[in-house]
Design a protein around this motif. Structure first.
Motif, PDB file in Angstrom:
ATOM      1  N   UNK A   1     -73.349   1.566  36.660  1.00 13.99           N
ATOM      2  CA  UNK A   1     -74.212   2.657  37.129  1.00 13.99           C
ATOM      3  C   UNK A   1     -75.194   2.140  38.169  1.00 13.99           C
ATOM      4  N   UNK A   2     -75.712   0.930  37.935  1.00 13.48           N
ATOM      5  CA  UNK A   2     -76.652   0.315  38.871  1.00 13.48           C
ATOM      6  C   UNK A   2     -76.063   0.236  40.274  1.00 13.48           C
TER       7      UNK A   2
ATOM      8  N   UNK B   1     -89.153   3.982  46.388  1.00 15.53           N
ATOM      9  CA  UNK B   1     -88.089   4.114  45.391  1.00 15.53           C
ATOM     10  C   UNK B   1     -88.306   5.325  44.512  1.00 15.53           C
ATOM     11  N   UNK B   2     -89.570   5.479  44.049  1.00 18.10           N
ATOM     12  CA  UNK B   2     -89.852   6.640  43.194  1.00 18.10           C
ATOM     13  C   UNK B   2     -89.708   7.915  44.000  1.00 18.10           C
TER      14      UNK B   2
ATOM     15  N   UNK C   1     -73.538   1.913  41.542  1.00 14.61           N
ATOM     16  CA  UNK C   1     -73.322   3.243  42.135  1.00 14.61           C
ATOM     17  C   UNK C   1     -74.634   3.800  42.663  1.00 14.61           C
ATOM     18  N   UNK C   2     -75.696   3.678  41.849  1.00  9.06           N
ATOM     19  CA  UNK C   2     -76.977   4.243  42.259  1.00  9.06           C
ATOM     20  C   UNK C   2     -77.499   3.538  43.504  1.00  9.06           C
TER      21      UNK C   2
ATOM     22  N   UNK D   1     -75.528   4.519  46.620  1.00  8.88           N
ATOM     23  CA  UNK D   1     -75.869   5.865  47.098  1.00  8.88           C
ATOM     24  C   UNK D   1     -77.251   5.864  47.751  1.00  8.88           C
TER      25      UNK D   1
ATOM     26  N   UNK E   1     -87.691   8.409  46.357  1.00 10.55           N
ATOM     27  CA  UNK E   1     -86.264   8.687  46.508  1.00 10.55           C
ATOM     28  C   UNK E   1     -85.709   9.381  45.275  1.00 10.55           C
ATOM     29  N   UNK E   2     -86.033   8.804  44.085  1.00 10.75           N
ATOM     30  CA  UNK E   2     -85.514   9.429  42.862  1.00 10.75           C
ATOM     31  C   UNK E   2     -86.086  10.832  42.720  1.00 10.75           C
TER      32      UNK E   2
ATOM     33  N   UNK F   1     -84.208  13.091  44.984  1.00 11.85           N
ATOM     34  CA  UNK F   1     -82.872  13.358  44.441  1.00 11.85           C
ATOM     35  C   UNK F   1     -82.959  14.425  43.347  1.00 11.85           C
ATOM     36  N   UNK F   2     -83.974  14.240  42.497  1.00 13.89           N
ATOM     37  CA  UNK F   2     -84.147  15.193  41.396  1.00 13.89           C
ATOM     38  C   UNK F   2     -84.487  16.572  41.956  1.00 13.89           C
TER      39      UNK F   2
END
Lengths: 143, 981
Positions: free
Chosen positions: B153-154, B523-524, B156-157, B160, B526-527, B530-531
């Motif tokens: 998963x790491x 980074x935050x 892939x994330x 992306x 970005x997440x 995405x959310x």
């Protein structure tokens, strides 16, 4: 074109629309068929009425317009193919559910209600926290 | 140059394809390609460094003005040294580092080479759009390389994350390129840089381009993807995320800065401050790391910021200083990554708290690592020192005032650099271990060949550090170890001393830094983004895709009704009402049409609705006769017959009444509900909505019909069509000539639609059926044996018992049907051939043949239909398609356009003189397709219920017991009801 035939085509379209908006697939099929008839009325009356456009049978100046006829002929045959396909859908629906009701798409409703967690979001969340050093004590060992 | 790029591409693709077999050995093959590039470059270097650029021009997209322009100048040569020189080292290293075999190993090597090729193309490109293409190629290969282990998963994330951030930046950059190219009047980079355009649009273009460069080179606040990308294997990190790809943004700034830094007022402040902020932020973050690879990642961010700041100045001195730093950074950062990779590979850890003390036999590895750290820190006698000195010089000479602040930033950043370099060297030596570990056994010592690439790069760092003059011409300035005791030297000393102090006080520094970790970072964000996108997508989906067919259909129909009306009210004038009634014959036709339609919409039984639809169809046929369209009338009558049979075949399965659902008894509708024979669940509001949409559609159609009222005189098109039918189309039936000749291409498309519908019908109806039920005789007889008595065995030629029973039941019907069938078939063939000159044609003929088949079906079931011919329905359909397509494309062989018709008069013994036209052959194909469609419909729905895997335990209508022969009863009734109309 006359008011009468315009009204006829409009009625066919209206009734067809009403049926297409139903949930029973067989009604939808009948509705599509009626709308097809309405479209053909429009097509055929878009051209001049007259004698059959067969050369040699009469004076060409009295011919009905053959161009919309060719369009309508195509439309008739295509709508038969469409009807067959829709009936196959109804048949399939009957095989699976013993009815031809078109229910709402369960997954779409679910997304609308609760949302959908995408795979990439799951991945990103799994990697969090983004801060790579998780150790709360920054001190190191003795050199 | 093109050949070099092609070499990268071809070998890369071969390695990706054969990767599974070669494993990591492929890396040796791959290393040859950058080695060849270096050799080629060595041959060109002389003239290029003298200022004579090597160019190559290949026409690519002349219509768009995009050509494959490549240009090798000094800056490109410098980058090429980095890309291909470090490339050789990295591939040699990968051949030892990667697992010998395993999923994805070969693919990784191949992708790495493809990436390398994209990078070579990027630095050689002399066209903005070509550069953009290679830029995106590096993003895509980088995505694949980071996510190579897609089970994690790491990975892939991180892949992306890198793709989305750099991809978004690249889109902005593309916009900037287009604006810049438009303003400059050319997309050639060398031309734009030579005479840079000016103006506000250029400012916007440059801002967009910088956005792309900043995301690619991980500048604040877009830096967060780079540390995450460290999940990739070490060769990838060493190559992409330190030495090459992240340099793409730096390269672009270095290209444009000399041209625009002086004229665009905001360029220097913005680029230099973004670079310095990135440098300081990255340095602080690097100081907190325990994982040496992640430490190097943050140090890369920091160094990239440094590079951007230097190139942002844009003066020749700054560009030369930046070039030196570019070279130094490529060498020492790649060395650092390779060394960390060796330690990780051999000891299983790269966390400085766990790395054990490494004994003397590790000396080559440790020395290489220490040299890299020293160069990074800017210690004298390394290339890093030389580079840092010239950078400080450049900043000191950049200007007064605010530039003092910039110098302060550079010194602070260099101090941080020195501190984390010390931390790196200290952690690598195993002195940072929190628990005592044994000295590592000899078995895990790295092989000399494994260390060699790192050692070579470290040696180059020292060599150039001692005699920097070697690289003079490459960077375009005189480099020296000793410039005298000037200000730059003093600042260097201050930076190194402060760095040493920071390292010694690392506990206190660490505690201070820990408080800063909750500050917002990219980074935050970005997440969070995405959310947010996910939530937005959910909201949009909830509105745009509610999953309800009536809603979809309603929206579509309403749009189709309203938009033309709107166009009419704004664009067309009202022509006035036409005549109320054109001819008295229209009145009964209209009454029957509307009456049947109304009846079809209100009746409660499915059969009744289908039959009323049929009535409307016959009324249509009457209308066609009135209008003078015998072909249409014929077709409509045949189609109506056929589709009524089709409805019967399907509706016999379905419940009798519309209200029935899921087990409720037929006819359970409340008598009080009799006036509203609709779905009982429909509320009044829903019905009102539906009626509203229906009225809107009807109104729109009515107005449209009146506005488009037919012209009373033939149009020029019509006159032409009629006049040319016989001389050009060799037919007297104008409608048929239009179909098979004038508009033959449409007809060709139409029969493909029909064929698709037929295939779809069969697929839908037969999906999930027991395999071989219909086609295999053994399966059919099994069905007959196990199922209730019926026609299950009819499909088998050898089984004569079942037909015998049936013939005994309805001999008269059977015989008369066979006679009629033969007559109708002959009639259909007559219509087919006569159609060119008389009413008829392929469509009518095919449908009439289908109706004849329906007759046989009613009398003898699907078995009789199957026995008609050995040819399967799909064979008939396919033969028709092949015939029509063949006739259509055959003229191509003679050099004529598609569907050109040929014509010849032939004398036949019985029929006399017959005109043969290729259009007639085309029409035969149409005939066969339509007949095939009819046959396939029977094949789909004609099976007896006992053959079905899905037969319900009780027939839902309750009228026809299972195992009886419903088709005779229902089908005959249906046909009987039609007959009068």
């Amino acid at each position: 074109m006359s008011v009468l035939l315009a009204a006829t085509a409009a009625a066919l379209f209206g009734i067809g629309t009403y049926l297409v908006l139903q949930r029973k697939l067989s009604r939808v099929i009948v509705g599509v068929g009626l709308m097809g008839h309405g479209a053909n009325v429009l097509l055929i009356t878009a051209g001049r009425r007259g004698r059959s456009p067969i050369i040699g049978s009469s004076d060409p100046s009295g011919f009905a317009d053959p161009v919309p006829q060719a369009l309508a002929l195509t439309a008739i045959v295509i709508s038969f193919g469409v009807t067959a396909l829709l009936l196959a859908l109804a048949y399939r629906s009957w095989l699976l559910t013993h009815d031809d009701e078109i229910a709402d798409d369960a997954e779409d409703r679910e997304v609308a209600r609760h949302g959908h967690r995408d795979a990439e979001l799951v991945d990103a969340a799994a990697v969090e926290p983004v801060d790579p050093e998780g150790d709360p004590t920054p001190g190191e060992g003795t050199p | 140059m093109i050949a070099l790029l092609a070499l990268h591409g071809v070998v890369g693709v071969v390695l990706v394809a054969l990767g599974g077999r070669l494993g990591r050995r492929g890396a040796w093959l791959a290393a040859l390609v950058p080695a060849a590039t270096v050799a080629w470059l060595a041959g060109q270097l002389g003239p290029v460094l003298d200022g004579r650029a090597v160019t190559s021009h290949v026409r690519w997209l002349p219509g768009l003005g995009v050509d494959l322009d490549l240009r090798l100048d000094g800056l490109a040569a410098l980058l090429l040294v980095l890309v291909s020189g470090i490339g050789v080292a990295v591939f040699a290293y990968a051949a030892r580092y990667l697992p010998a075999e395993g999923p994805g190993v070969g693919r990784l090597v191949g992708l790495l080479l493809l990436f390398s090729g994209a990078m070579v193309g990027l630095v050689l490109a002399d066209d903005l759009l070509v550069l953009y293409g290679f830029w995106e190629l590096t993003s895509v290969t980088s995505f694949l390389l980071i996510g190579n282990d897609h089970r994690k998963a790491e990975a892939r994330a991180a892949a992306l994350h890198a793709l989305l951030v750099t991809g978004a930046g690249a889109l902005a950059m593309l916009g900037g390129f287009l604006l810049l190219g438009h303003e400059a009047g050319t997309y050639r980079i060398s031309a734009i840089v030579a005479s840079p355009p000016t103006g506000p649009v250029v400012g916007v273009a440059l801002a967009l381009i910088l956005l792309g460069a900043f995301t690619k080179s991980a500048q604040y606040p877009f830096h967060s993807w780079l540390p995450g990308a460290m999940v990739a294997p070490t060769p990838v990190s060493a190559y992409l995320h330190s030495a090459t790809m992240v340099k793409a943004g730096v390269y672009l700034i270095a290209r444009l800065s000399p041209a625009f830094a002086a004229d665009v007022s905001w360029w220097r402040p913005v680029v230099v401050s973004v670079g310095l902020v990135t440098m300081l932020g990255g340095g602080l973050r690097a100081l907190r790391q325990h994982d040496l690879k992640v430490l190097l990642a943050h140090s890369t961010v920091s160094q990239l910021g440094f590079l951007v700041a230097v190139f942002g100045i844009g003066t020749p001195a700054a560009v030369a200083a930046g070039s030196t730093l570019l070279l130094a950074h490529g060498a020492f950062k790649a060395t650092g990554f390779l060394v960390v990779g060796i330690v990780d590979h051999q000891t299983g850890t790269r966390d400085l708290r766990c790395i054990p003390r490494l004994d003397r036999t590790w000396a080559p590895t440790l020395v290489a690592g220490t040299v890299a750290a020293a160069s990074m820190a800017g210690i004298p006698l390394t290339l890093g020192f030389v580079a840092k000195e010239s950078v400080l010089e450049a900043f000191l000479h950049a200007g007064p005032g605010p530039w003092a602040l910039a110098v302060g930033g550079v010194v602070a950043g260099s101090a941080l650099t020195a501190a984390y370099s010390a931390r790196f060297a200290w952690g690598l030596s195993g002195r940072g271990a929190t628990a005592p570990f044994d000295v590592v056994p000899a078995a895990v010592r790295p092989a000399p060949g494994f260390v060699a690439p790192a050692a070579v790069l470290a040696a180059a760092t020292v060599l150039l550090g001692v005699v920097p003059g070697v690289a003079d011409r490459l960077v375009g300035a005189h480099l020296a170890v000793w410039h005298g005791a000037n200000a730059a030297l003093g600042l260097s000393a201050v930076a190194i001393a402060s760095g040493a102090a920071l390292f010694v006080l690392r506990r206190r520094v660490g505690r201070a830094l820990a408080t800063g970790r909750n500050l917002p970072d990219g980074g935050r964000a970005y997440v969070g983004a995405l959310r947010g996108l996910n939530v937005l997508a959910d909201r949009v989906t909830a509105i745009a895709q509610p999953g309800s067919l009536p809603i979809y259909a309603g929206v579509i129909l309403l749009t189709a009704a309203v938009l033309p009306l709107w166009a009419l009210t704004t664009g067309a004038s009202w022509p006035g009402l036409p005549r109320w009634v054109e001819t008295p014959a229209h009145v009964p036709v209209a009454i029957v049409l509307v009456g049947a339609a109304l009846a079809a919409s209100v009746v409660r039984r499915r059969f009744s609705a289908a039959l009323f639809l049929g009535v409307a169809g016959y009324a249509m046929a009457a209308l066609f006769v009135v209008q003078g369209a015998p072909d249409l009338a014929l077709t409509q009558v045949a189609i109506e017959t056929l589709s009524t049979v089709l409805f019967v075949l399907v509706l016999r399965r379905l419940p009798d009444r519309f209200g029935w659902a899921g087990g409720a008894a037929a006819g359970s509708g409340d008598p009080a509900d009799g006036t509203t024979p609709h779905d009982s669940r429909m509320t009044g509001r829903q019905r009102a909505l539906r009626v509203g949409v229906a009225v809107a559609v009807a109104g729109s159609v009515f107005v449209l019909a009146l506005v488009m009222a037919a012209p009373e005189h033939p149009t020029p098109t019509t006159e032409q069509v009629v006049a040319r039918a016989e001389p050009d189309g060799h037919g007297r039936n104008v409608v048929n000539v239009i179909l098979v000749d004038f508009r033959g291409f449409d007809t060709l498309g139409e029969i493909f639609v029909l064929a698709s519908a037929a295939i779809g019908t069969v697929a839908l109806a037969r999906a999930g059926r027991r395999p071989g039920t219909a086609s295999s005789p053994s399966a059919a007889s099994t069905a007959a044996a196990t199922g209730p008595p019926g026609r299950g065995g009819d499909g088998e030629p050898g089984d004569r018992t079942a037909p015998a029973i049936r013939l005994g039941r309805l001999v008269t019907l059977d015989v008369s049907v066979r006679v009629v069938f033969a007559a109708v078939m002959v009639g259909s063939v007559y219509l087919l051939f006569a159609g060119h000159n008389q009413p008829g044609g392929g469509f009518v003929g095919g449908i009439l043949a289908g109706a004849a088949v329906a007759l046989r079906y009613v009398a003898g079931g699907i078995g009789d239909v199957r026995r008609l011919s050995r040819a399967r329905p799909w064979t008939v359909l396919g033969a028709g398609l092949v015939t029509s397509v063949g006739t259509a494309v055959a003229p191509l062989l003679l050099g004529d356009p598609v569907l050109s018709s040929a014509y010849r008069k032939v004398d036949l013994p019985v029929l006399g003189s017959v005109s043969l036209s290729s259009a007639a052959i085309f029409d035969i194909g149409v005939y066969l397709v339509v007949l095939g469609l009819a046959l396939m419909v029977f094949e789909s729905f004609g099976d007896d219920p006992v053959d079905e895997a899905f037969e319900p335990p009780v027939s839902p209508t309750g009228e026809v017991p299972v195992g009886a022969d419903p088709i005779d009863v229902v089908g005959a009734t249906a046909l009987g009801q039609q007959a009068p109309s």
